[in-house]
Enzyme design. Structure first.
Site, PDB file in Angstrom:
ATOM      1  CB  ILE A  96      -0.823  -0.011   1.092  1.00 33.93           C
ATOM      2  CG1 ILE A  96      -1.623  -1.139   1.356  1.00 33.93           C
ATOM      3  CG2 ILE A  96      -1.849   1.308   1.334  1.00 33.93           C
ATOM      4  CD1 ILE A  96      -2.223  -1.536   2.732  1.00 33.93           C
ATOM      5  CB  CYS A  97       1.393   3.893  -2.122  1.00 33.30           C
ATOM      6  SG  CYS A  97       2.238   5.477  -2.218  1.00 33.30           S
TER       7      CYS A  97
END
Lengths: 167, 906
Positions: free
Chosen positions: A98-99
């Site tokens: 996840i960013c």
């Protein structure tokens, strides 16, 4: 930072699990709709979380599982969070990474598990298309919602399917 | 003759195949003409051999005719001589010739007369005697005929033996002896002649072999064995209960019976049936006799004088059993026929072992009937000296315990009672307590698992057995009389055990048994309470004690709290007095409360008149539920009295006594909130201020759910007084007091034509009292049970102002009373675990939901385990978790997947 955290946290795993225990009780006392989390075993450093896709987004009606892992520097370092359920999302890559800024440099010790999960839930409805991990998704999100929706559904798997895959 | 016999005979000469019958007199055998002789011519040129052959043939013929046996067995009285031809001179000569003269068989070439006779006897037996005997023995011998059959057989065989022996002794031996006597001078060491005795012996042996052979050996042995056993049984008058064959225990003439047995045995011995087979049968019989004796009435447990019967057993073996054996051995001509002292001792030990085993088999019953069963226990004590006895006892008793005691069907009280009996019993069996430790281990473990064990023990310890005993102990099943009784015992010499092993003047000192483990430490074995109090870890026990003591103190009837103080001291002595601080504080609280009550009442007399009722014990709660006489409107017509002014003209003013508890030390208490009657509230306020004045900064918090009160209700036609009511019951009935603005208060005469009391419904009451519905309903049920209220419509209740003998009311009252009693039993002062579970149910359910959502389907065990780890204060087990899960299933949140595995309903 690395030095100081190391000094502060060595042998401090007891306080970590105390903190996690407290968070768990908080979650239980004030459950939030659509978001739950629970430790995998007694030592509490690994959790599994479940997020329901928000209504009126392409993810409505879908359920996503995530894994959370807490280092013994928690809450001074962010937990590492991964999507276990395959997801088609501009800010999530194909292996579930996840960013999200609060999981990286914007982490603060005042965050908690439930706040992380709520952020992630809202990320589903409002992706940050400025820094996509999945460029195609970002593009479809902006230009071709129908195709985006199709991709999301094609990629999604229910927890049961995940379980059977694992076996 | 079949083929097999022929084959056999071709190898081994079988006499019967070549047996000759005596030649008829009319056709004398003149020998045969030799080859080359003229046939039928005069016997010229006789060689000596030919001559001898002829002569022998003649003699043979004469002798065999004389000796041949009658075709049938003669009756007993028939003389042999009568049926036998006279012994003439030529017979004499022939016999002499054949037996000792020249006609004697030489080198086994010719058939000897003795062999022939033996064979003759054998054939005769086979023809005349055997069929009858075999017919008798072919089937199983029924027990009641055993004696007759054996007697018959013995007689028949004896007759046969006499028949065969008589001619043999009279004629054949006669010659042999004669010749020996005459020859002895000439040939002293003649090998042929002086063995007349051996010939005799051999003949007898042959006959006996025939006899023995014709009877089925196994069956014969069994029958004889039974007969001997039966004889022993009758001689000793041992009656086995479940023996249906046994006739009524008539007193037989033992002397005559002994004679019959002796005769039979001697007879059997005479006809050669007294050999090894008989001895074996005898051994069996004696073995069984010993068993029977042990289970017989002689060795019944001595319930009356409570003595061991082992000496009796030893005496019987020595003076009863041994003489019988000696007698039989004499009859059977065993050698040696007397019994060695070592054998006697062995038998005694053997008997003791069997007795002990028999006793141990029902040890559990003896334990239950402890004290009456002392005799049996002493028997077992004797038995324990035998090898392997302890092992046997431990394993057998453990089995009995697990089968008969440690199952869900047995109440905890019962198990505790049995455990106490076990302690006492085993103390008697082995004072050192090693055995007790072994056998009690499973019981202790099991008791520990029962959740009501501690409660029962402690409440039993706190029970007074002297007041209304009996009824309490049998009906409720929650109290153990034995434990309560134990409490009565004086506090004897508890600390004196320390140096028991150093007491050199102790003449009864015994070393520890060999099977004690090295670290075994002797416990103060007599002390039953010690065993009960050490069932748990100290901490667990003290926690439990706190709960129960708290409950008990609040309910206690004894203003001095003697029992409680004593119990606490008792436990301190046994468990050490640290850790018991909380309990002491609790005790001090209730004692202090008394003083404070007195002080406050004294100071408050100025403002309010408290009737001093010395006989009236203070109701012990923080919220002194009123000893509140609630005036009901005394008369229907008088409306001048303000309905809401209960204090207006009470017969006596309500008093309030409180108990002040230090909340920190007490267990969680019931804390239902509701409004108490107005004037009680006023009293509370007053009390509170007085208290704060006395105690400085301390604050009071009223626990309205606890405590008790007394009220007097005045109806139109009667006045009733109630005591020991729960505060909520008082509050609810008080709510039926007519109030201003009550529509019923003013207009009741018009609406309700007759006996119309004040009416309230459940919702109204909930609002008025701010009380939970459940509590309201409980209180209503109680008052309906007391025939004070009546349910006029569903959920609507009215006061029964005039008690009409109304059947409907009484039926409803009975039902409601039952309900109220059940509910009252559940409502303790201290919060129960199930209350706690109910309280936190929602959190727990959220917890389980989260767990199942994230971790997938899980078995109940695992869920319970995780909850224990993760939730502080979660003390429940899989059972409760399952309850929660079932509830979730009802709500459609969870679903059972089988095998105790649960998942989230999708």
């Amino acid at each position: 930072m690395a030095l100081s955290t190391g000094a502060r946290t060595s042998g401090n795993s007891a306080s970590v699990s105390q903190r996690l225990q407290k968070e768990l009780m908080d979650i239980m006392m004030k459950p939030t709709d659509g978001v739950t989390a629970f430790p995998d075993d007694e030592n509490m450093t690994k959790w599994t979380a479940t997020i329901a896709g928000p209504d009126e987004t392409p993810y409505a009606g879908l359920v996503f599982k995530l894994s959370m892992e807490f280092a013994n520097t928690y809450p001074y370092t962010a937990p590492s969070v991964l999507f276990k359920t395959p997801i088609y999302h501009p800010n999530v890559d194909f292996s579930g990474r996840i960013c999200l800024d609060i999981l990286k440099d914007k982490w603060s010790a005042t965050f908690s598990i439930s706040s992380v999960l709520l952020s992630l839930q809202s990320l589903l409805g409002e992706p940050n298309n400025a820094s996509p991990l999945n460029g195609q998704a970002a593009e479809f999100w902006d230009k071709n919602p129908a195709e985006f929706q199709r991709q999301v559904l094609a990629r999604h798997k229910t927890p049961e399917e995940l379980d059977t895959d694992a076996m | 003759m079949d083929h097999r016999s022929l084959v056999f005979a071709s190898v081994f000469p079988v006499p019967s195949l070549s047996h000759t019958t005596p030649t008829p007199v009319a056709t004398p055998d003149l020998g045969y003409t030799g080859p080359g002789q003229s046939f039928g011519g005069p016997l010229v040129g006789h060689t000596t051999t030919q001559h001898r052959a002829v002569k022998r043939n003649l003699a043979w013929s004469t002798a065999t005719r004389f000796l041949s046996l009658p075709k049938s067995l003669p009756g007993i009285n028939t003389s042999f001589e009568a049926s036998r031809p006279l012994k003439t001179a030529d017979v004499d000569e022939a016999l002499h010739y054949l037996l000792v003269g020249d006609g004697k068989s030489e080198d086994g070439q010719e058939e000897g007369l003795i062999d022939w006779y033996t064979n003759e006897a054998r054939l005769h037996f086979a023809r005349c005697v055997q069929p009858a005997l075999q017919a008798q023995w072919r089937k199983e011998i029924e027990l009641q005929y055993a004696w007759d059959v054996l007697d018959d057989t013995q007689k028949v065989l004896q007759q046969a033996q006499a028949l065969y022996l008589r001619p043999f002794e009279d004629y054949i031996l006669h010659y042999l002896y004669q010749s020996r006597d005459s020859a002895s001078t000439i040939r002293p060491a003649g090998p042929t002649y002086d063995d007349a005795d051996s010939v005799h012996r051999r003949f007898r042996r042959d006959i006996h072999a025939i006899f023995a052979h014709c009877l089925p050996p196994h069956r014969f042995g069994k029958t004889l064995s039974y007969v001997l056993y039966d004889a022993g049984r009758r001689l000793f008058r041992v009656y086995v209960r479940h023996d249906s064959v046994e006739s009524s225990p008539t007193l037989e003439n033992t002397k005559a019976f002994r004679l019959r047995m002796t005769n039979l045995l001697q007879g059997l011995e005479r006809i050669g049936l007294g050999g090894e087979n008989a001895q074996k049968a005898f051994a069996h019989a004696m073995d069984k006799l010993m068993d029977s004796f042990i289970v017989s009435h002689y060795l019944k447990v001595d319930w009356y004088s409570k003595k061991s019967i082992v000496p009796h057993l030893r005496m019987w073996i020595k003076d009863g059993f041994r003489p019988l054996i000696e007698l039989v051995m004499e009859c059977l001509k065993c050698s040696p026929s007397n019994v060695q002292p070592t054998e006697l001792q062995q038998w005694q030990e053997m008997a003791l072992t069997r007795l002990g085993r028999a006793r141990v088999e029902s040890l559990f019953d003896f334990v239950i009937k402890w004290n009456h069963s002392l005799g049996a226990i002493l028997d077992i004590k004797e038995y324990l000296k035998a090898a392997g006895a302890k092992q046997f006892l431990i394993s057998t008793f453990s089995q009995q315990v697990s089968r008969r005691l440690l199952h869900p069907g047995a109440t905890t009280t019962y198990i505790l009672d049995v455990y106490i009996a076990v302690i006492r019993t085993f103390h008697e069996i082995e004072p050192k307590g090693v055995l007790l430790e072994r056998v009690a281990r499973p019981i202790r473990r099991y008791l520990k698992e029962r959740e009501d064990t501690a409660r029962i023990i402690i409440s039993s310890l706190l029970t007074d057995i002297n007041d209304d005993a009996g009824s309490k102990f049998t009906s409720s099943g929650e109290l153990s009389y034995l434990i309560a009784n134990e409490m009565q015992k004086p506090f004897s010499n508890f600390n004196q055990e320390a140096d028991e092993d150093l007491n050199w003047g102790d003449m009864n000192w015994q070393p520890l048994p060999s099977d004690a483990s090295p670290d075994y430490k002797k416990t103060k074995i007599e002390d039953v309470i010690w065993f009960l109090l050490t069932l748990w870890d100290r901490e667990d026990f003290i926690n439990e004690l706190k709960n129960i003591l708290g409950d008990h103190l609040l309910r206690s009837q004894d203003p001095e709290y003697e029992k409680e103080i004593r119990l606490l001291e008792l436990i301190k002595v046994r468990l050490g007095d640290d850790k018991l601080q909380a309990c002491e504080v609790m005790l001090r609280d209730v004692l202090d409360s008394k003083r404070i009550n007195a002080a406050i009442r004294a100071s408050g007399t100025s403002s309010q008149t408290f009737p001093q009722t010395p006989d009236h014990r203070p109701p012990e709660t923080p919220e002194g539920p009123p000893r509140a006489p609630r005036p009901r409107r005394p008369n229907t017509t008088s409306s001048s009295l303000a309905p809401s002014a209960p204090l207006l003209k009470p017969p006596e003013a309500p008093t309030l006594n409180a108990q002040i508890l230090s909340s920190f030390f007490w267990p969680l208490l019931r804390d239902d909130n509701f409004r108490v009657p107005a004037h009680i509230e006023a009293l509370q306020k007053e009390y509170e201020t007085s208290f704060e004045r006395i105690k400085g900064m301390r604050k009071l918090r009223w626990m309205n759910a606890l405590g008790e009160g007394a009220v007097t209700l005045e109806f139109e036609d009667r006045t009733q007084h109630f005591e020991k009511l729960a505060p909520w019951q008082v509050s609810v009935i008080y709510a039926f007091q007519p109030q201003s603005g009550d529509e019923w208060a003013s207009g009741r005469g018009k609406n309700k034509p007759k006996d119309a009391g004040v009416t309230r419904n459940v919702v109204q009451l909930e609002d008025m009292l701010e009380m939970e519905e459940q509590l309201v309903r409980q209180a209503l049920a109680f008052w309906v049970g007391q025939s004070v209220l009546r349910e006029t419509h569903p959920d609507t209740y009215a006061v029964i102002e005039a008690a009409a003998p109304d059947e409907v009311d009484s039926v409803a009252a009975a039902a409601a009373q039952e309900l109220a009693e059940v509910q009252a039993a559940q409502a303790g002062a201290v919060k129960s675990q199930s209350d706690l579970l109910q309280e936190k149910k929602d959190v727990y359910i959220t917890f389980i939901t989260a767990m199942l959502t994230n971790q997938g389907d899980l078995p109940v065990q695992r869920i319970a385990m995780m909850m224990k780890v993760m939730i502080p204060g979660f003390v429940f087990g899989p059972e409760e978790v399952k309850e929660l899960l079932l509830e979730m299933e009802m709500g459609g949140k969870a679903t059972a997947l089988g095998g105790d595995v649960w998942g989230i309903r999708k």
